[in-house]
Design an enzyme around this catalytic site. Structure first.
Site, mmCIF file in Angstrom:
data_model
loop_
_atom_site.group_PDB
_atom_site.id
_atom_site.type_symbol
_atom_site.label_atom_id
_atom_site.label_comp_id
_atom_site.label_asym_id
_atom_site.label_seq_id
_atom_site.Cartn_x
_atom_site.Cartn_y
_atom_site.Cartn_z
ATOM 1 N N HIS A 1 0.855 -1.180 0.000
ATOM 2 C CA HIS A 1 0.000 0.000 0.000
ATOM 3 C C HIS A 1 0.892 1.231 0.000
ATOM 4 O O HIS A 1 1.948 1.238 0.644
ATOM 5 C CB HIS A 1 -0.892 0.015 1.246
ATOM 6 C CG HIS A 1 -1.355 1.379 1.657
ATOM 7 N ND1 HIS A 1 -0.684 2.136 2.614
ATOM 8 C CD2 HIS A 1 -2.381 2.144 1.229
ATOM 9 C CE1 HIS A 1 -1.301 3.283 2.760
ATOM 10 N NE2 HIS A 1 -2.331 3.326 1.931
ATOM 11 N N HIS B 1 13.129 -1.558 3.514
ATOM 12 C CA HIS B 1 13.422 -0.518 4.498
ATOM 13 C C HIS B 1 14.654 0.305 4.123
ATOM 14 O O HIS B 1 14.705 1.510 4.425
ATOM 15 C CB HIS B 1 13.569 -1.136 5.887
ATOM 16 C CG HIS B 1 12.257 -1.361 6.563
ATOM 17 N ND1 HIS B 1 11.581 -0.366 7.229
ATOM 18 C CD2 HIS B 1 11.465 -2.469 6.636
ATOM 19 C CE1 HIS B 1 10.441 -0.847 7.704
ATOM 20 N NE2 HIS B 1 10.347 -2.119 7.367
#
Length: 305
Positions: free
Chosen positions: A111, A150
């Site tokens: 998302h 990340h």
């Protein structure tokens, strides 16, 4: 003194960014194109947008990349609950929101959202802010995928200060958490809201950095996992985990609540929901299985870079 807020410039970038993201995702799927559905509405909630949905692709079972630009006479309670000074003001908002649900359970769901709001009242200074971020929801965990995701997010934040990535990574961990389940939705990423203290130019530049880093963060994971063999067991687990995704979006997600409470376009708001999902009563994963490992190793708050 703040530099000049420019809503039109943000809208122009958002529409161009929607096209860039759609192009990248279509190339990754290789089979289906997004159906683009332009809409416009008048009345209490005025606005326009382009809802773009892909279904039944080679890689993506369902996904959407939506652009919307709306205006209203007053903000709904979901927006004023934590910002009571906004009550009674008219508002304008624009943003991109996307969700991609893959066919292969080894490819994670993702998302992303970037948005701008401004609230206005006659004779008063305009209150504006940026928000957004992205998060990753794997069904089967891989350290290298989490590290890449990340690391890319951190690289997008680093030019704006060493404290930015840890702050917005932690905010993401706290936001995408199902309180009634006591578990995170996925492995997180970035989340920020009410961003205006940097001034317009820097805040807008940060939005662009986050938006531009999404495809480099996600597409390598798609390429790495899309041809992994899977069977009915993996598909069933994927559909059960999607149930958690639905629960979060309908119970907690600010964007979903804002859209529904403000009378937004329901089809566009709920395009984030997967086509196939299941709930099983008191489901327990087999100890030592890859499914159990997702909970014990990946659905925990941890540093990946």
């Amino acid at each position: 003194m703040d530099d000049q807020f420019d809503f039109a410039a943000v809208c122009t970038w958002l529409k161009d960014q929607q096209d860039r993201i759609i192009s990248g995702l279509e190339k990754a799927d290789g089979q289906k194109l997004f159906l683009r559905d332009s809409w416009q509405r008048e009345g209490k909630l005025r606005g326009l947008g382009i809802s773009s949905v892909l279904e039944g692709g080679a890689v993506f079972e369902k996904g959407g990349v939506n652009y919307s630009e709306v205006a209203g006479d007053s903000l709904p309670s979901s927006a004023t609950a934590h910002r009571p000074e906004l009550a009674g003001r008219s508002y304008r908002a624009a943003g991109i929101s996307l969700v991609m649900h893959p066919e292969n359970p080894y490819v994670p769901t993702t998302h992303a959202n970037v948005r701008v709001f401004c609230a206005e009242a006659p004779g008063e200074k305009t209150i504006w802010w940026f928000g957004g971020g992205y998060d990753l929801t794997p069904y089967y965990g891989f350290d290298e995928d989490c590290q890449h995701w990340h690391a890319t997010a951190k690289n997008a934040c680093d030019p704006f200060g060493a404290e930015v990535y840890p702050k917005f990574k932690n905010w993401c961990d706290e936001y995408f958490f199902l309180k009634h389940r006591g578990e995170p939705r996925g492995i997180g990423g970035l989340f920020y809201d009410d961003l205006n203290e940097w001034g317009f130019d820097k805040s807008f530049a940060f939005m662009r950095s986050v938006g531009d880093s999404f495809l480099p963060a996600y597409l390598p994971l798609v390429e790495r996992r899309k041809n992994t063999p899977f069977g009915e067991r993996e598909k069933e687990f994927q559909e059960c985990r999607r149930g958690r995704y639905v629960e979060f979006n309908l119970v907690y997600d600010r964007g979903t609540l804002f859209g529904l409470q403000s009378g937004g376009r329901t089809e566009s708001i709920l395009m984030s929901l997967p086509s196939k999902v299941r709930w099983q009563y008191m489901r327990q994963e087999e100890p030592g299985s890859a499914e159990a490992e997702l909970y014990s190793k990946y659905l925990v708050k941890r540093d990946w870079v």
